[in-house]
Motif scaffolding. Structure first.
Motif, mmCIF file in Angstrom:
data_model
loop_
_atom_site.group_PDB
_atom_site.id
_atom_site.type_symbol
_atom_site.label_atom_id
_atom_site.label_comp_id
_atom_site.label_asym_id
_atom_site.label_seq_id
_atom_site.Cartn_x
_atom_site.Cartn_y
_atom_site.Cartn_z
ATOM 1 N N ALA A 62 0.825 -1.208 0.000
ATOM 2 C CA ALA A 62 0.000 0.000 0.000
ATOM 3 C C ALA A 62 0.857 1.256 0.000
ATOM 4 C CB ALA A 62 -0.934 -0.007 1.212
ATOM 5 N N ALA A 63 1.912 1.250 0.800
ATOM 6 C CA ALA A 63 2.777 2.427 0.888
ATOM 7 C C ALA A 63 3.487 2.685 -0.437
ATOM 8 C CB ALA A 63 3.794 2.248 2.014
ATOM 9 N N VAL A 64 3.991 1.631 -1.063
ATOM 10 C CA VAL A 64 4.696 1.795 -2.344
ATOM 11 C C VAL A 64 3.727 2.286 -3.413
ATOM 12 C CG1 VAL A 64 5.944 0.591 -4.169
ATOM 13 C CG2 VAL A 64 6.460 0.095 -1.782
ATOM 14 N N ALA A 65 2.532 1.730 -3.449
ATOM 15 C CA ALA A 65 1.546 2.187 -4.425
ATOM 16 C C ALA A 65 1.229 3.664 -4.234
ATOM 17 C CB ALA A 65 0.270 1.348 -4.299
ATOM 18 N N ALA A 66 1.161 4.090 -2.984
ATOM 19 C CA ALA A 66 0.852 5.498 -2.710
ATOM 20 C C ALA A 66 1.975 6.420 -3.163
ATOM 21 C CB ALA A 66 0.570 5.688 -1.221
ATOM 22 N N VAL A 67 3.217 6.090 -2.822
ATOM 23 C CA VAL A 67 4.312 6.996 -3.191
ATOM 24 C C VAL A 67 4.542 6.990 -4.702
ATOM 25 C CG1 VAL A 67 5.429 6.756 -0.941
ATOM 26 C CG2 VAL A 67 6.171 5.290 -2.821
ATOM 27 N N GLN A 68 4.226 5.889 -5.382
ATOM 28 C CA GLN A 68 4.413 5.864 -6.835
ATOM 29 C C GLN A 68 3.425 6.767 -7.554
ATOM 30 O OE1 GLN A 68 4.458 1.588 -7.682
ATOM 31 N NE2 GLN A 68 6.650 1.716 -8.073
ATOM 32 N N MET A 69 2.340 7.136 -6.887
ATOM 33 C CA MET A 69 1.415 8.101 -7.486
ATOM 34 C C MET A 69 2.076 9.458 -7.668
ATOM 35 S SD MET A 69 -2.107 7.150 -5.437
ATOM 36 C CE MET A 69 -3.079 8.365 -6.337
ATOM 37 N N LEU A 70 3.166 9.695 -6.919
ATOM 38 C CA LEU A 70 3.907 10.957 -7.031
ATOM 39 C C LEU A 70 4.942 10.913 -8.148
ATOM 40 C CD1 LEU A 70 4.515 11.504 -3.194
ATOM 41 C CD2 LEU A 70 2.702 12.500 -4.618
ATOM 42 N N ARG A 71 5.050 9.761 -8.832
ATOM 43 C CA ARG A 71 6.021 9.560 -9.902
ATOM 44 C C ARG A 71 7.444 9.919 -9.440
ATOM 45 N NH1 ARG A 71 3.220 8.423 -14.485
ATOM 46 N NH2 ARG A 71 1.055 9.167 -14.599
ATOM 47 N N PRO A 72 7.920 9.231 -8.403
ATOM 48 C CA PRO A 72 9.226 9.591 -7.826
ATOM 49 C C PRO A 72 10.396 9.246 -8.746
ATOM 50 C CG PRO A 72 8.412 7.551 -6.868
ATOM 51 C CD PRO A 72 7.305 8.083 -7.718
ATOM 52 N N ALA A 73 11.446 10.045 -8.638
ATOM 53 C CA ALA A 73 12.689 9.752 -9.348
ATOM 54 C C ALA A 73 13.354 8.536 -8.700
ATOM 55 C CB ALA A 73 13.622 10.955 -9.283
ATOM 56 N N PRO A 74 14.004 7.674 -9.493
ATOM 57 C CA PRO A 74 14.626 6.453 -8.945
ATOM 58 C C PRO A 74 15.975 6.740 -8.279
ATOM 59 C CG PRO A 74 14.948 6.521 -11.313
ATOM 60 C CD PRO A 74 14.104 7.722 -10.974
#
Length: 456
Positions: A62-74
């Motif tokens: 759930a946490a990873v899905a949420a932060v990926q909504m921000l389109r984070p840089a790798p």
């Protein structure tokens, strides 16, 4: 009409914000004993195992899905997973997973789980900065000292008010550790601590839910962000901790300022860290230990009429859930912990699964546990008696449970715990390689070699 809201304010407090900033910024690298150095490595190793072990938990998904909504840089690795995210999100998620199983370290004087906020922030930043293992250890020791010394200053009043002290001091440790890693000067580090002081995280109401492990993750991200802001000239009050309207005086009536300054730079709080053999709230451990001992003496669940516990009031305040419905609630049920110890002889993460919590034999055994408060008993102790159906009464006393400072886990036991957590996620080969690198962390020239091993 003016309101007198600070009648109990301490206007003579020492400048602890700047004192801690100077300490974090200027204390010599490796400026401590071999024992402290070894405990720092044990702390990091235990944290890493816990973070990787929970990588596939639904809270992590759930946490990873949420932060990926921000389109984070790798920019940084998520321990035990394939995704890469920005350093702030890595600090958040790795902090969450490190505490999800409630299997992480504990500074017993304050019940702070210090590595969660500090190591999660420091490693994410260290990977981005291409820091050495030596620099990571330095940042970890100093950051944990800052968090725990402020914890010592406020505990237990702050905790008794309902704050989850891991989150509400962890952002300070994360800020100090990240400031050290970035080589910020004393003034910048003061600003970092001040920024972090406006971001305490976590209420005890959330225990038994996914939001509890959010607290160290959110503290890690807050502390990291505080250091990044300070590095770019962002300002804060230089008295953010000690002022009448600063953090300590706002959230606690206990203000033992000497806990910040006593033996600063000579006594390191990481020396008082402990590591859990059981995947649940620390106050349950003595009761589980006692029930494991009953099992070793031949007591079987079907023989038991009832199990009588005499415990400190804090045990039932924190872990008095008589009818937990899932694994997370089970971690805050001394009744479930006792049943697991007696039935299985252990209480690892498997014994706190939803299936085990709702197993009929476990429920039946749990219902036989009767707990009585006795504040003459220390928080770290328990008196347990198994009353058997044939009339026998078998008693066990535990003064210091396995995993405590007086009865610590050995390095070998830590390795066994690490393997049990990491091998199901990354495999036995990687677990061995990570173990070897952790024990020699001080000599690792670039921590990216370690984080690469930790990626699924």
């Amino acid at each position: 009409m003016a309101r007198n809201t600070q009648v109990l304010a301490d206007t003579t407090a020492p400048p602890v914000t700047s004192i801690l900033a100077r300490f974090a910024a200027t204390h010599p690298s490796r400026g401590w004993s071999d024992a402290v150095e070894h405990e720092a490595v044990r702390t990091f190793y235990n944290w890493l195992g816990c973070a990787i072990g929970a990588a596939r938990h639904e809270a992590a998904d759930a946490a990873v899905a949420a932060v990926q909504m921000l389109r984070p840089a790798p920019q940084a690795t998520l321990m035990g997973r394939s995704e890469r995210v920005d350093i702030g999100s890595a600090a958040l998620v790795n902090g969450i997973t490190s505490h999800t199983f409630d299997f992480d370290d504990t500074h017993l004087k304050t019940i702070i789980h210090p590595a969660g906020p500090v190591a999660s922030a420091v490693l994410a930043l260290a990977e981005f900065e291409e820091s050495s293992g030596r620099e990571v250890i330095d940042a970890l020791v100093l950051g944990i000292d800052v968090a725990c010394r402020i914890g010592n200053t406020m505990y237990p009043d702050h905790y008794d008010r309902g704050w989850h002290i891991t989150g509400s001091t962890g952002m300070l440790g994360a800020a100090a550790g990240c400031a050290r890693l970035m080589r910020l000067d004393e003034k910048q580090t003061t600003m970092a601590l001040g920024i972090a002081a406006s971001q305490p995280v976590g209420l005890r109401e959330q225990f038994g839910t996914m939001t509890k492990p959010l607290h160290p993750g959110a503290a890690a991200r807050a502390g990291l962000m505080a250091a990044l802001l300070a590095s770019r000239g962002f300002t804060s009050s230089p008295r953010a901790l000690e002022a009448p309207r600063g953090l300590v005086q706002v959230v606690s009536d206990k203000r033992a300022w000497h806990e910040v300054t006593d033996e600063l730079g000579q006594r390191f709080e990481i020396s008082f860290n402990s590591y859990k053999p059981f995947a649940c709230g620390i106050v349950i451990h003595p009761s589980i230990d006692a029930c494991v001992q009953l099992r070793e003496q031949g007591v079987l669940p079907e023989q038991v009429e009832r199990i009588e516990l005499r415990v400190h009031s804090l045990v039932l305040e924190l872990t008095g859930k008589k009818e937990p419905r899932d694994g997370l609630q089970g971690k805050f049920s001394v009744y479930h912990g006792c049943a697991a110890g007696l039935i299985y002889g252990r209480a690892g993460e498997a014994e706190f699964s939803d299936a085990v919590v709702n197993d009929p034999l476990v429920v039946e055994t749990r219902n036989k546990v009767v707990a009585t408060v006795d504040d003459a008993i220390d928080e770290q102790s328990v008196r347990v008696a198994a009353v058997l159906k044939d009339g026998r009464r078998i008693e066990v006393r535990v003064e210091h449970a396995i995993g405590s400072l007086q009865n610590p886990l050995s390095d070998r036991q830590l390795e066994e715990k690490f393997g049990q957590l990491v091998e199901p996620v990354l495999g036995a080969g990687k677990a061995r390689d990570i173990t070897g690198m952790c024990w020699s962390l001080a000599t690792v020239p670039d921590v990216r070699a370690l984080t690469a091993l930790c990626q699924a």
